[in-house]
Scaffold this active site. Structure first.
Site, PDB file in Angstrom:
ATOM      1  N   ASP A  44       0.823  -1.210   0.000  1.00 17.76           N
ATOM      2  CA  ASP A  44       0.000   0.000   0.000  1.00 17.76           C
ATOM      3  C   ASP A  44       0.852   1.254   0.000  1.00 17.76           C
ATOM      4  O   ASP A  44       2.042   1.230   0.318  1.00 17.76           O
ATOM      5  CB  ASP A  44      -0.935   0.007   1.201  1.00 17.76           C
ATOM      6  CG  ASP A  44      -0.193  -0.066   2.527  1.00 17.76           C
ATOM      7  OD1 ASP A  44       0.787  -0.823   2.605  1.00 17.76           O
ATOM      8  OD2 ASP A  44      -0.595   0.625   3.486  1.00 17.76           O
ATOM      9  N   ASP A  74       7.504   5.060  -1.516  1.00 19.96           N
ATOM     10  CA  ASP A  74       7.325   4.413  -0.212  1.00 19.96           C
ATOM     11  C   ASP A  74       6.057   3.569  -0.298  1.00 19.96           C
ATOM     12  O   ASP A  74       4.955   4.092  -0.294  1.00 19.96           O
ATOM     13  CB  ASP A  74       7.193   5.489   0.862  1.00 19.96           C
ATOM     14  CG  ASP A  74       6.782   4.955   2.214  1.00 19.96           C
ATOM     15  OD1 ASP A  74       6.892   3.746   2.441  1.00 19.96           O
ATOM     16  OD2 ASP A  74       6.329   5.770   3.045  1.00 19.96           O
ATOM     17  N   GLU A 114       0.024  -1.294   5.663  1.00 16.71           N
ATOM     18  CA  GLU A 114       1.083  -0.816   6.536  1.00 16.71           C
ATOM     19  C   GLU A 114       0.890   0.647   6.898  1.00 16.71           C
ATOM     20  O   GLU A 114       1.137   1.058   8.041  1.00 16.71           O
ATOM     21  CB  GLU A 114       2.444  -1.014   5.851  1.00 16.71           C
ATOM     22  CG  GLU A 114       3.647  -0.750   6.732  1.00 16.71           C
ATOM     23  CD  GLU A 114       4.166   0.676   6.690  1.00 16.71           C
ATOM     24  OE1 GLU A 114       5.092   0.996   7.445  1.00 16.71           O
ATOM     25  OE2 GLU A 114       3.634   1.487   5.893  1.00 16.71           O
TER      26      GLU A 114
END
Length: 492
Positions: free
Chosen positions: A79, A116, A146
């Site tokens: 994610d 990220d 996460e």
């Protein structure tokens, strides 16, 4: 979309990152990407399975002759943080991320980039398809949710993973390797506050505070950037001198991103409007002067609403709420006394809202000490008890205790010196890597975390340095080949 990515080096990694950019993958919405990766694994002849939560694992057997090497787990989360500038209409459930290169950095148009942890995931996929690479048994573990709750790691299947060593690919600084991280928890405050009808002599104003940099609520919390919630509440406190009542409020969208924007609707006597508008202009000048050189884009505006809301908080509730928010903990609470230069405890006042008297706050506390997280939660509880609110702690996760004598770390340090020409800086990160949770479930694992240079994570300013991606790829391939030569008795 994003065809230019496949012209970048290393091409296999960027090809997979293109797939990630083209596939919506906000937290909780990773199902489409998981299905794509499963189909890809089948085409590659790789084993794949999921645990009960939906975390995905891909497996590749060792290069013949290296079956006895320690098993390596490549780990990242699927994610991404979904943040867009307020004036940019981006649907994170449907629209791809639009990327571009500028001065050696990859960026996105007006949204988070998803480097990220998309680059870590893309690197793991590229490793799995690289048939020229000599390696021991490989697993790639891709977790879910996460960025919002650590849900994938917290619910990871036990006795599922088979490897001995774990390479977390979710850190953001070239030349550094991470061996520990902060734990954390969400602190949620909620209450229904009393309201009163709009008076005949009251008018409504809309305040907007925008233009801040925002950023990662752990790694950027010490930089002195503006927090839109802190600043707009400060403005509203000054305006209480004009008999305002707060009708609605919304600031921040994610508890792990420093809020860049906040908006408030307030009622006040009609004859105070001109004075309030002048005072807001003065306050904007003051705030911009305070943030000069750190967060230069602040913009504080006010507009009159033709149709005021039917109600707002009554005068006492409005005063009590603004007073509580004004003194709520925020920022760096304490520096570590055992790890020089590392923050021990911090708090981000991330999401605040008020609608029809219903108040909601979500703050994210990070700390190297679980006791400090509990203490911060109790401070919130004690403060907001005063306005009758209910405070609870959610999504708590442990930190990752450093192991500076790890053989895996020593091997990485030697390789970094060989390939880059200098030893890496060994760090503890003030952010929530999944390593602490994974260590609790698989205590035998040795772990390190490394990655390319990413800046502005969790904000539309997110960008990744292209040359650092090439270095990251070189180190990752080199480390896997180096570990393939390790005998079974040498766990690193």
């Amino acid at each position: 979309m994003n065809a230019h990515l496949e012209q970048l080096s290393p091409q296999p990694l960027w090809r997979h990152f293109r797939t990630l950019c083209n596939t919506p993958r906000s937290s909780g919405q990773e199902a489409e990407l998981v299905a794509i990766l499963e189909r890809w694994a089948e085409q590659q002849g790789l084993e794949h399975d999921r645990d009960d939560f939906g975390n995905l694992r891909l497996k590749k057997p060792a290069t013949p002759g290296h079956e006895q090497a320690p098993g390596v787990i490549l780990q990242g989360h699927l994610d991404m943080v979904a943040q867009a500038n307020a004036d940019h209409p981006h649907d994170f459930t449907r629209d791809p991320i639009e990327t571009y290169v500028e001065a050696g950095w990859l960026r996105a148009h007006h949204t988070t980039l998803g480097a990220d942890n998309g680059l870590g995931v893309a690197a793991a996929l590229a490793i799995l398809e690289d048939d020229t690479l000599v390696h021991g048994p490989l697993e790639a573990l891709f977790t879910l949710e996460e960025e919002t709750s650590m849900g994938g790691a917290l619910n990871l299947g036990e006795e599922w993973l088979e490897g001995d060593l774990l390479l977390n690919l979710d850190s953001e600084d070239r030349g550094e390797v991470f061996i520990g991280c902060a734990g954390g928890a969400d602190i949620v405050v909620e209450v229904q506050l009393p309201t009163a009808e709009t008076g005949l002599d009251e008018v409504a104003l809309e305040l907007s505070l925008t233009g801040l940099l925002g950023g990662h609520s752990g790694m950027d919390i010490h930089l002195g950037r503006g927090n839109a919630n802190r600043l707009l509440v400060r403005v509203l406190r000054v305006l209480e001198a004009y008999d305002i009542r707060l009708a609605s409020y919304r600031g921040g969208t994610l508890r792990n991103a420093i809020p860049r924007e906040a908006f408030a609707t307030l009622l006040l006597p009609q004859d105070e409007c001109d004075a309030v508008e002048r005072r807001i202009g003065e306050l904007e000048h003051e705030l911009r002067a305070e943030l000069a050189g750190v967060d230069d884009g602040l913009c504080l505006t006010v507009s009159r609403l033709e149709s005021p809301p039917a109600e707002a908080l009554n005068a006492q509730a409005s005063h009590m709420l603004l007073a509580a928010l004004n003194v709520a903990p925020y920022g760096v609470e304490r520096m570590s006394s055992s790890v020089a230069g590392v923050m021990e405890t911090s708090n981000n006042l991330g999401v605040v809202s008020l609608e029809q008297g219903r108040f909601h706050l979500c703050a994210l506390v990070r700390s190297l000490r679980d006791s400090a997280v509990e203490a911060m939660a109790d401070r919130f509880r004690g403060l907001f008890d005063l306005i009758g609110a209910r405070t609870r702690v959610e999504n708590a996760y442990p930190g990752w205790t450093p192991a500076p004598d790890s053989a895996l770390l020593a091997r990485f340090e030697r390789l970094h010196l060989q390939l880059v020409g200098r030893e890496p800086a060994v760090k503890v990160i003030h952010a929530g890597l999944e390593c602490g949770i994974l260590a609790g479930k698989y205590p035998h694992l040795e772990m390190i975390s490394f990655g390319p240079s990413i800046r502005g994570a969790h904000s539309p300013d997110e960008r990744v340095e292209l040359s650092s991606v090439e270095e990251f790829w070189c180190l990752l391939r080199g480390l896997i080949e180096d570990l393939a030569a390790a005998p079974a008795a040498d766990r690193a």
